[in-house]
Design a protein around this motif. Structure first.
Motif, mmCIF file in Angstrom:
data_model
loop_
_atom_site.group_PDB
_atom_site.id
_atom_site.type_symbol
_atom_site.label_atom_id
_atom_site.label_comp_id
_atom_site.label_asym_id
_atom_site.label_seq_id
_atom_site.Cartn_x
_atom_site.Cartn_y
_atom_site.Cartn_z
ATOM 1 N N VAL A 63 -16.002 -0.700 -3.942
ATOM 2 C CA VAL A 63 -15.330 -1.692 -3.102
ATOM 3 C C VAL A 63 -13.879 -1.273 -2.881
ATOM 4 O O VAL A 63 -13.183 -0.864 -3.808
ATOM 5 C CB VAL A 63 -15.398 -3.090 -3.775
ATOM 6 C CG1 VAL A 63 -14.532 -4.106 -3.059
ATOM 7 C CG2 VAL A 63 -16.827 -3.560 -3.885
ATOM 8 N N SER A 64 -13.434 -1.407 -1.637
ATOM 9 C CA SER A 64 -12.028 -1.164 -1.319
ATOM 10 C C SER A 64 -11.196 -2.267 -1.972
ATOM 11 O O SER A 64 -11.533 -3.451 -1.874
ATOM 12 C CB SER A 64 -11.847 -1.187 0.202
ATOM 13 O OG SER A 64 -10.517 -0.941 0.538
ATOM 14 N N PRO A 81 0.807 -1.226 0.000
ATOM 15 C CA PRO A 81 0.000 0.000 0.000
ATOM 16 C C PRO A 81 0.844 1.281 0.000
ATOM 17 O O PRO A 81 0.417 2.307 -0.528
ATOM 18 C CB PRO A 81 -0.849 -0.112 1.276
ATOM 19 C CG PRO A 81 -0.937 -1.581 1.522
ATOM 20 C CD PRO A 81 0.396 -2.143 1.078
ATOM 21 N N ASN A 84 -7.816 3.606 -4.201
ATOM 22 C CA ASN A 84 -7.804 2.311 -3.528
ATOM 23 C C ASN A 84 -9.237 1.839 -3.245
ATOM 24 O O ASN A 84 -9.442 0.866 -2.547
ATOM 25 C CB ASN A 84 -6.960 2.345 -2.247
ATOM 26 C CG ASN A 84 -7.409 3.402 -1.276
ATOM 27 O OD1 ASN A 84 -8.440 4.036 -1.464
ATOM 28 N ND2 ASN A 84 -6.635 3.605 -0.238
ATOM 29 N N VAL A 85 -10.181 2.557 -3.834
ATOM 30 C CA VAL A 85 -11.583 2.156 -3.836
ATOM 31 C C VAL A 85 -12.037 2.200 -5.286
ATOM 32 O O VAL A 85 -11.805 3.189 -5.983
ATOM 33 C CB VAL A 85 -12.445 3.099 -2.966
ATOM 34 C CG1 VAL A 85 -13.921 2.778 -3.115
ATOM 35 C CG2 VAL A 85 -12.015 3.031 -1.513
ATOM 36 N N CYS A 86 -12.650 1.135 -5.749
ATOM 37 C CA CYS A 86 -13.117 1.108 -7.135
ATOM 38 C C CYS A 86 -14.195 2.171 -7.321
ATOM 39 O O CYS A 86 -15.211 2.151 -6.616
ATOM 40 C CB CYS A 86 -13.671 -0.270 -7.473
ATOM 41 S SG CYS A 86 -14.315 -0.361 -9.165
ATOM 42 N N HIS A 112 -10.072 -3.394 -11.667
ATOM 43 C CA HIS A 112 -10.670 -4.199 -10.604
ATOM 44 C C HIS A 112 -11.162 -5.502 -11.222
ATOM 45 O O HIS A 112 -12.026 -5.502 -12.106
ATOM 46 C CB HIS A 112 -11.822 -3.408 -9.966
ATOM 47 C CG HIS A 112 -12.436 -4.085 -8.802
ATOM 48 N ND1 HIS A 112 -13.712 -3.800 -8.370
ATOM 49 C CD2 HIS A 112 -11.963 -5.017 -7.938
ATOM 50 C CE1 HIS A 112 -13.993 -4.533 -7.314
ATOM 51 N NE2 HIS A 112 -12.950 -5.283 -7.039
ATOM 52 N N GLU A 167 -7.350 -4.133 -2.917
ATOM 53 C CA GLU A 167 -5.956 -4.397 -2.595
ATOM 54 C C GLU A 167 -5.289 -4.896 -3.862
ATOM 55 O O GLU A 167 -5.951 -5.171 -4.867
ATOM 56 C CB GLU A 167 -5.865 -5.458 -1.497
ATOM 57 C CG GLU A 167 -6.502 -5.044 -0.188
ATOM 58 C CD GLU A 167 -6.439 -6.149 0.847
ATOM 59 O OE1 GLU A 167 -5.603 -7.068 0.716
ATOM 60 O OE2 GLU A 167 -7.235 -6.092 1.789
#
Length: 165
Positions: free
Chosen positions: A136-137, A92, A129-131, A118, A139
């Protein structure tokens, strides 16, 4: 000075983290590992580090538990380098550096160096870092990366220059 000595000098987690990963070469080595490079030569070519610089950074990352060496050849003995769980957890930070660099360290007409889609919904997440499509969060494991032609060209040019030497 051992890592124990360094980390005992302050309770500040930022200072402790910088003791481990706080230089250009270490960050670039980690970038290459996240991009799938596992061999010394690959990392040397793409980071531009001298062999001595790369060796010292890989040894430090191994000593700090971010990287592990695994032999891939016995004659001659050669190693690959792989991220440990601790090394993977640094991702991250690299992702945040990428987002900051895309916004503040480039010309507006350059486009993204790496695009992330994504996997679940198929939409580009940009540098978030969120679509932005499904909220959605995400990774690293949730994202499919594709390198821009420009960045791919840079990486290929480094290999060609290395092979000519």
């Amino acid at each position: 000075m051992t890592m124990q000595d360094k980390t005992n000098s302050t309770v500040c987690p930022v200072a402790r983290s910088v003791d481990v990963v706080g230089d250009k070469w270490t960050i670039l080595v980690l970038r290459e590992l996240y991009m799938g490079a596992t061999r010394f030569e690959e990392m040397q070519v793409q980071t531009g580090a001298t062999p001595q610089m790369l060796t010292s950074r890989l040894k430090a990352l191994e000593a700090d538990g971010l990287v592990e060496r695994r032999p891939y050849s016995e004659k001659p003995l050669r190693y690959e380098y792989h991220l440990t769980g601790k090394g993977g957890d640094f991702y991250p930070v690299i992702y945040a550096l990428r987002a900051w660099g895309e916004k503040w360290c480039k010309n507006g007409d350059e486009g993204l160096a790496v695009r992330f889609v994504h996997r679940d919904c198929g939409h580009d997440v940009g540098v978030a870092n969120v679509c932005p499509h499904c909220g959605v969060s995400v990774e690293r494991k949730d994202l499919e990366a594709s390198i821009s032609n420009r960045f791919l060209g840079e990486r290929e040019a480094r290999w060609k220059a290395f092979k000519r030497k």
